[in-house]
Design a protein around this motif. Sequence first.
Motif, short mmCIF file in Angstrom:
data_model
loop_
_atom_site.label_atom_id
_atom_site.label_comp_id
_atom_site.label_asym_id
_atom_site.label_seq_id
_atom_site.Cartn_x
_atom_site.Cartn_y
_atom_site.Cartn_z
N GLU A 109 0.82 -1.22 0.00
CA GLU A 109 0.00 0.00 0.00
C GLU A 109 0.85 1.27 0.00
N GLY A 110 2.13 1.13 -0.32
CA GLY A 110 3.05 2.27 -0.28
C GLY A 110 3.34 2.83 -1.65
N GLU A 111 4.25 3.78 -1.66
CA GLU A 111 4.60 4.54 -2.85
C GLU A 111 5.79 3.91 -3.56
N ARG A 112 5.76 3.95 -4.86
CA ARG A 112 6.90 3.50 -5.66
C ARG A 112 7.98 4.59 -5.66
N TRP A 113 9.22 4.17 -5.75
CA TRP A 113 10.34 5.09 -5.81
C TRP A 113 10.17 6.09 -6.95
N SER A 114 9.75 5.61 -8.12
CA SER A 114 9.59 6.49 -9.28
C SER A 114 8.53 7.57 -9.04
N THR A 115 7.53 7.27 -8.25
CA THR A 115 6.51 8.27 -7.92
C THR A 115 7.11 9.35 -7.04
N LEU A 116 7.92 8.97 -6.06
CA LEU A 116 8.60 9.95 -5.22
C LEU A 116 9.53 10.82 -6.07
N VAL A 117 10.31 10.21 -6.93
CA VAL A 117 11.24 10.97 -7.78
C VAL A 117 10.46 11.94 -8.66
N ALA A 118 9.34 11.52 -9.22
CA ALA A 118 8.55 12.40 -10.09
C ALA A 118 8.02 13.61 -9.33
N ARG A 119 7.49 13.40 -8.13
CA ARG A 119 6.94 14.56 -7.40
C ARG A 119 8.04 15.49 -6.90
N VAL A 120 9.18 14.94 -6.51
CA VAL A 120 10.29 15.79 -6.09
C VAL A 120 10.89 16.52 -7.30
N THR A 121 10.94 15.88 -8.44
CA THR A 121 11.42 16.54 -9.66
C THR A 121 10.55 17.76 -9.95
#
Length: 182
Positions: A109-121
């Motif tokens: 139920e957590g976040e994918r690494w790529s999703t974190l990278v996209a929002r921080v980008t």
Amino acid sequence: MSAARTVHLLRHGATVQPGLLLGHVDVAVTPQGIADCVRVAAGVAFTQVVSSDLSRAADCAAALGAPVRHDARWRELDFGAWDGCDPATLPADALAAFWRDPDRHPPPEGERWSTLVARVTDALADLPDATLVVTHGGAIRAALASACGFDARQVWAFDLPCAALLTLRLWPDTAQIVRLTT
């Protein structure tokens, strides 16, 4: 070439519950953790402060004495069902798979690494020169992945203890050029 921007990334201070997987769970920062962030930021030239909206970052940012803009894109990775857990209590094979490849094996139920990278980008692109961002270790690593092209395994090689400061010098017209200072 366009002018370079300087962005300072400050990890929040020590929390009252160290050693846990703290993603979107809102855990308080210790008074010493706030003091450590204030001490580190005292040597930084910045014109604005942006902070994660989670209290462990927001409280450190508020203590800097400047107006703060909160931006949820600077939150930590969402650990889902693991949020707030002691890693020693989690299934060892699932946790190992996550650390090996957090995009293919996100927490339940957590976040994918790529999703974190996209929002921080996206958040990084919106910052003007001389901004100090008070955020989380995962978000700082995601900024490094975005700015430098590092993969998840490479960014976890960076030691980012609480109250760590990383300064990025970003040139927008040139791909993958960043100056890291500490």
